[in-house]
Scaffold this motif. Structure first.
Motif, PDB file in Angstrom:
ATOM      1  N   VAL A   1      47.149  26.779 -20.038  1.00  0.00           N
ATOM      2  CA  VAL A   1      47.818  28.270 -20.255  1.00  0.00           C
ATOM      3  C   VAL A   1      48.166  29.095 -19.180  1.00  0.00           C
ATOM      4  CG1 VAL A   1      47.396  30.255 -21.370  1.00  0.00           C
ATOM      5  CG2 VAL A   1      46.761  28.256 -22.687  1.00  0.00           C
TER       6      VAL A   1
ATOM      7  N   ARG B   1      45.059  39.866 -21.562  1.00  0.00           N
ATOM      8  CA  ARG B   1      45.668  39.816 -22.679  1.00  0.00           C
ATOM      9  C   ARG B   1      44.900  40.633 -23.591  1.00  0.00           C
ATOM     10  NH1 ARG B   1      48.664  35.899 -25.096  1.00  0.00           N
ATOM     11  NH2 ARG B   1      50.046  36.352 -23.568  1.00  0.00           N
TER      12      ARG B   1
ATOM     13  N   GLN C   1      32.772  41.247 -32.790  1.00  0.00           N
ATOM     14  CA  GLN C   1      34.527  41.428 -33.050  1.00  0.00           C
ATOM     15  C   GLN C   1      35.026  40.974 -31.956  1.00  0.00           C
ATOM     16  OE1 GLN C   1      34.947  45.698 -33.742  1.00  0.00           O
ATOM     17  NE2 GLN C   1      34.486  45.365 -35.732  1.00  0.00           N
ATOM     18  N   TYR C   2      34.482  40.969 -30.669  1.00  0.00           N
ATOM     19  CA  TYR C   2      35.385  40.491 -29.452  1.00  0.00           C
ATOM     20  C   TYR C   2      35.425  39.001 -29.591  1.00  0.00           C
ATOM     21  CZ  TYR C   2      36.196  44.536 -26.672  1.00  0.00           C
ATOM     22  OH  TYR C   2      36.855  45.681 -26.399  1.00  0.00           O
TER      23      TYR C   2
ATOM     24  N   ASP D   1      40.551  34.109 -32.145  1.00  0.00           N
ATOM     25  CA  ASP D   1      41.980  34.303 -32.791  1.00  0.00           C
ATOM     26  C   ASP D   1      42.846  34.307 -31.895  1.00  0.00           C
ATOM     27  OD1 ASP D   1      40.736  34.317 -35.370  1.00  0.00           O
ATOM     28  OD2 ASP D   1      41.047  36.513 -35.542  1.00  0.00           O
ATOM     29  N   ASP D   2      42.598  34.670 -30.612  1.00  0.00           N
ATOM     30  CA  ASP D   2      43.789  34.710 -29.338  1.00  0.00           C
ATOM     31  C   ASP D   2      44.722  33.355 -29.527  1.00  0.00           C
ATOM     32  OD1 ASP D   2      44.719  36.633 -27.550  1.00  0.00           O
ATOM     33  OD2 ASP D   2      44.707  34.681 -26.404  1.00  0.00           O
ATOM     34  N   GLN D   3      45.872  33.565 -29.290  1.00  0.00           N
ATOM     35  CA  GLN D   3      46.864  32.307 -29.255  1.00  0.00           C
ATOM     36  C   GLN D   3      46.601  31.634 -28.194  1.00  0.00           C
ATOM     37  OE1 GLN D   3      50.625  33.435 -30.729  1.00  0.00           O
ATOM     38  NE2 GLN D   3      49.860  34.010 -32.613  1.00  0.00           N
ATOM     39  N   THR D   4      45.907  32.250 -26.935  1.00  0.00           N
ATOM     40  CA  THR D   4      45.750  31.089 -26.072  1.00  0.00           C
ATOM     41  C   THR D   4      44.812  29.858 -26.221  1.00  0.00           C
ATOM     42  OG1 THR D   4      44.228  32.624 -25.082  1.00  0.00           O
ATOM     43  CG2 THR D   4      46.320  33.121 -24.164  1.00  0.00           C
TER      44      THR D   4
ATOM     45  N   ALA E   1      43.190  36.428 -16.873  1.00  0.00           N
ATOM     46  CA  ALA E   1      44.177  36.358 -18.046  1.00  0.00           C
ATOM     47  C   ALA E   1      43.837  36.912 -19.097  1.00  0.00           C
ATOM     48  CB  ALA E   1      44.445  34.841 -18.202  1.00  0.00           C
TER      49      ALA E   1
ATOM     50  N   LYS F   1      35.402  37.306 -32.349  1.00  0.00           N
ATOM     51  CA  LYS F   1      36.314  37.092 -33.300  1.00  0.00           C
ATOM     52  C   LYS F   1      37.876  37.112 -32.766  1.00  0.00           C
ATOM     53  CE  LYS F   1      37.004  37.844 -38.187  1.00  0.00           C
ATOM     54  NZ  LYS F   1      38.291  37.017 -37.962  1.00  0.00           N
ATOM     55  N   LEU F   2      37.963  38.217 -31.709  1.00  0.00           N
ATOM     56  CA  LEU F   2      39.347  38.259 -31.206  1.00  0.00           C
ATOM     57  C   LEU F   2      39.709  37.138 -30.321  1.00  0.00           C
ATOM     58  CD1 LEU F   2      39.459  42.068 -29.846  1.00  0.00           C
ATOM     59  CD2 LEU F   2      40.697  40.949 -31.403  1.00  0.00           C
TER      60      LEU F   2
ATOM     61  N   ASP G   1      41.224  42.743 -23.232  1.00  0.00           N
ATOM     62  CA  ASP G   1      41.091  44.093 -22.493  1.00  0.00           C
ATOM     63  C   ASP G   1      39.729  43.667 -21.631  1.00  0.00           C
ATOM     64  OD1 ASP G   1      38.878  44.241 -24.321  1.00  0.00           O
ATOM     65  OD2 ASP G   1      39.269  45.954 -25.211  1.00  0.00           O
TER      66      ASP G   1
END
Lengths: 311, 532
Positions: free
Chosen positions: B341, B257, B307-308, B314-317, B253, B310-311, B259
């Motif tokens: 989810v 979403r 960074q990952y 932040d992800d909405q899942t 998943a 943080k990504l 990468d």
């Protein structure tokens, strides 16, 4: 007698002008009591007859405010417009005028004016042919006609907003916009992912503000109607419900808009592949609930399954 | 336990273990716990048959035994365990992806026997590998190593066994055996186990305990051969496999979403918490940034990993959560949220496929906005009133959405009542799980039907094959072989080919449907856990 009458006539003319003057000074309307105060040397009978003459000639209006009746100067444009109209026509015109851009139904006009249906219809037809009023079909009730002044734009609640034309919902138009917006967002993601960027930057750059989408759509010229940014927001929301786009709210700096916070949109991938159940014929079977072994519909004799297996 | 589940279990048990076992299993499921006598009298089978059938069921962990209040031995069947039979191919396949062919064969053997000695597995796998590889000798230790690997990663676990004390010392033979295994031993390989050599055991030493067998000196009487690891049985640890499936779902998943690298980060986090976090836990134990960075198989730069993270945050899942700031940031995976989810995504895809995109939009609008009136649905989804009504009612009729009535007056008059549509996720999940069971029943029934239809052909093919094989063995002429071949007409061959294709498709579909069942069930389980 005759001399007396002659003497009264200019007096009356004078009085009428003075009343008009007073009305002009008070655009919000003037009450009878105020009128009486302003014209102390005129007796009640004279004043009443003058006011009546002004009313019948359509120069002033009798308007009811919250607690009293006031006289108000009539818009000279309107006076000229409905010149030659009789009292009843004027009354109907006034009722329609009061309803503003929401429009008013025939039944309500009839109740307010106490006119016969046939008579009213004739008047409405007459006014319509003189382009003073127009009939608008309401989106909520397609069979009821609402009347409003000719120069007004109907309220969105009457027409249904941007997505309606001729009381019909333009689903095709919405669909096209929906697809185009999505295409735009997708292109953005693709163009960004082509660049060799940091993952975080990559994501941040793929966000698009509604203003940008709006610009893109306007430049495409696919819409005959002028769309607002709010309309685009509505379309983008449908894309969220389609699960194709996500929305985030960015605060302050870094966005093109001057607002302190603004919405940003980005195309996303679905989380999973179509689930396993839906890959078997039973998943989409319309008669799934009637299906049992030994029945008219049964897995052994299922034609859907046969077709699927031999596909 | 629903009637559909019962039906499915009876089909499964019948397919795997035959008619008699199926009869007894169904009886136990329908009537609850039962003692041996009443089972025999109701199913009308010979007591020996019933005994054997119960043995099979106990060995495959489907039936449990215990004492009831009056001190009688009772047998109880477990639906959930029996339903796992559908998933066997998936366990074997994932063993193959993780541990190669040998791992596949090991798990297959263990599943096939339910519970088995390690030495037996090694022996059997060796024979099968020899057949498959034809001469290419394999290191015998390779199989053993793989087995130990599987145990170390908890995919296999030890069964409770006789403890030494209640062997012969206790005079009274208990009604049911007391089997136990300490937690420490659950995944520990005893030193002697897995040695393929046999050791002779004197007959008079009738002790069942492995300890005794080991402690006794090498027997002098060559009467009975007993493997060295006698008494130490192994079984497949289903929970561990389920955890693996779930983790794979989460990783895929995230990969979809964000990468591949984000998927790797989550995979690393899940791997690190494998042994520290309980299977049903709501979230993993918090992991520090530095630990994650160290454990990443493919080194990412610290900056990129940051960074990952943080990504992912932040992800909405909202699968990855931040726990604290210590150690460069502590992160955890919200397993409950992840299962929700993923389950929601699966349900959505059902709506998408079954009702189309517009219904899907309405469904998702309801998911996001919770309670909506008909009019509001139309406005949000931008679908004309007439069409929207039809779509909503269609989904309502199929139980995908429900209505909440809010009356303005106590008389519940329709004109003075608000009708709010909403999606009850738990209820939809249950309903879909039932649908899946029915689909599985349908697919299996159809498969049996197809086999019955082509029974003659299949038997003929088998006969031809048997004759050909025996003739080849006795060195027959090629012409003779050809003649035998010709007894199958072209038409028959084609039909057979078609039949095989159909069966393959049905079986594949069964596996895919079971994947959905797995996702739905893990959500139901997680929800139930959350409510406790």
């Amino acid at each position: 007698m005759s001399a007396e009458e002659k003497q009264e006539a200019p007096d009356a003319m004078n009085l009428e002008e003075r009343i008009l003057e007073l009305c002009k000074q008070n655009p919000d309307g003037i009450a009878d009591s105020t009128l009486q105060k302003e014209l102390p040397n005129v007796d009640t009978r004279q004043r009443v007859s003058a006011v009546n003459r002004l009313l019948s000639s359509g120069k002033i209006d009798l308007v009811k405010t919250s607690n009293e009746l006031v006289y108000r100067l009539k818009d000279p444009g309107v006076v000229s417009k409905i010149k030659g109209a009789d009292n009843q026509e004027r009354l109907v015109y006034q009722i329609i005028e009061q309803s503003g851009n929401k429009g008013i139904w025939t039944r309500d006009i009839r109740l307010k004016s106490n006119l016969q249906l046939t008579q009213l219809n004739k008047i409405l037809k007459n006014l319509e042919s003189r382009k003073l009023i127009k009939a608008v079909k309401s989106v909520g009730a397609a069979r009821k006609k609402a009347y409003m002044l000719f120069n007004l734009t109907p309220d969105p609640s009457v027409t249904g907003g941007t997505w309606y034309s001729d009381q019909e919902f333009e689903s095709e138009f919405v669909e096209v916009l929906n697809q185009q917006c999505f295409k735009f967002l997708q292109q953005k993601v693709e163009s960004v992912s082509a660049l060799q960027l940091d993952p975080l930057l990559k994501r941040n750059r793929s966000f698009v503000s509604p203003e940008e989408v709006w610009k893109f759509i306007t430049e495409l010229r696919i819409s005959k109607v002028d769309l607002s940014v709010d309309d685009i927001n509505t379309i983008l929301n449908t894309l969220i419900y389609d699960g194709k786009v996500e929305m985030t709210i960015s605060a302050g700096a870094g966005t093109s808009s001057s607002d302190s916070s603004s919405k940003l949109y980005r195309a996303i991938q679905p989380l999973t592949q179509p689930t396993g159940l839906m890959r078997s014929p039973c998943g989409v079977c319309p008669v799934f609930n009637q299906c049992y072994e030994g029945g008219a519909i049964s897995p052994s004799t299922c034609i859907y399954m046969k077709e699927w297996m031999d596909y | 336990m629903s009637s559909l589940q019962l039906k499915l279990v009876s089909l499964l048990v019948q397919e795997h273990f035959g008619d008699v076992v199926e009869k007894i299993c169904t009886h136990l499921l329908k009537n609850g716990s039962n003692n041996f006598r009443s089972v025999v009298s109701t199913v009308k089978e010979k007591p020996e048959q019933v005994k054997k059938a119960l043995c099979v069921l106990i060995q495959h962990n489907i039936v449990k035994y215990g004492l009831n209040k009056r001190g009688m031995v009772e047998y109880t069947a477990d639906v959930e365990k029996a339903l796992l039979l559908v998933r066997y191919p998936r366990y074997i396949y994932s063993a193959k992806t993780l541990y190669g062919d040998i791992g596949e064969l090991i798990v297959e053997e263990v599943l096939h026997h339910g519970e088995i000695l390690m030495s037996n597995v090694v022996e059997k796998v060796k024979v099968r590998l020899k057949e498959a590889m034809e001469g290419n000798q394999l290191e015998p230790s390779a199989i053993k190593d793989k087995f130990i690997d599987l145990v170390n990663t908890h995919f296999l676990q030890r069964l409770p066994s006789w403890s030494a004390e209640d062997d012969e010392e206790s005079k009274v033979i208990p009604l049911i055996p007391h089997l136990s295994v300490s937690d420490a031993d659950l995944y520990r390989i005893p030193e002697t186990a897995g040695v393929t050599g046999k050791r002779k055991r004197p007959l008079n030493d009738g002790g069942r305990s492995s300890k005794r067998a080991r402690s006794s000196s090498v027997g002098s009487e060559p009467d009975q051969e007993v493997p060295l690891d006698d008494g130490i049985y192994w079984k497949v640890n289903f929970e561990r496999f389920h955890r693996y499936f779930r983790d794979q779902d989460i990783i895929s998943a995230i990969t979809q979403r964000i990468d591949k690298s984000a998927g790797d980060v989550v995979a690393t986090m899940l791997r690190m918490s494998e042994l520290t976090t309980d299977f049903m836990a709501r979230e993993t134990k918090p992991l520090s940034f530095h630990d994650i960075a160290r454990q990443m198989p493919k080194k990412l730069e610290n900056r990129q990993l940051e960074q990952y993270m943080k990504l992912l945050l932040d992800d909405q899942t909202m699968i990855v959560k931040k726990y604290g700031d210590a150690g460069g940031g502590m992160y955890e995976i919200d397993l409950e949220q992840a299962s929700r989810v993923i389950c929601t995504a699966n349900i959505e895809s059902v709506v998408q496929e079954r009702f189309g995109s517009k219904s899907f939009r309405i469904f998702k609008t309801l998911l996001k906005k919770k309670y909506l009136e008909q009019k509001q649905i139309e406005n949000f989804a931008l679908i004309p009133a007439k069409e929207a009504k039809e779509l909503v009612y269609q989904m309502f009729a199929e139980n995908f959405i429900t209505v909440q009535e809010i009356p303005r007056t106590p008389d519940h008059a329709p004109s003075r009542t608000f009708y709010l549509f909403t999606v009850e996720l738990g209820q939809v999940t249950f309903m879909l799980a039932e649908r899946c069971y029915k689909s599985l029943i349908n697919l299996m029934t159809r498969r049996h039907f197809e086999s019955a239809e082509n029974k003659r052909l299949i038997e003929k093919e088998q006969k031809v094959e048997a004759i050909t094989a025996s003739m080849q063995g006795s060195g027959a002429e090629p012409a003779q072989l050809e003649e035998i071949e010709k007894t199958m007409t072209q038409l028959e061959k084609e039909q057979l080919q078609k039949y095989k294709g159909r069966i393959a498709k049905l079986e594949q579909s069964e596996l895919q449907t079971d994947k959905t069942v797995f996702v739905l069930n893990s959500f139901i389980l997680q929800e139930a856990e959350g409510r406790l």
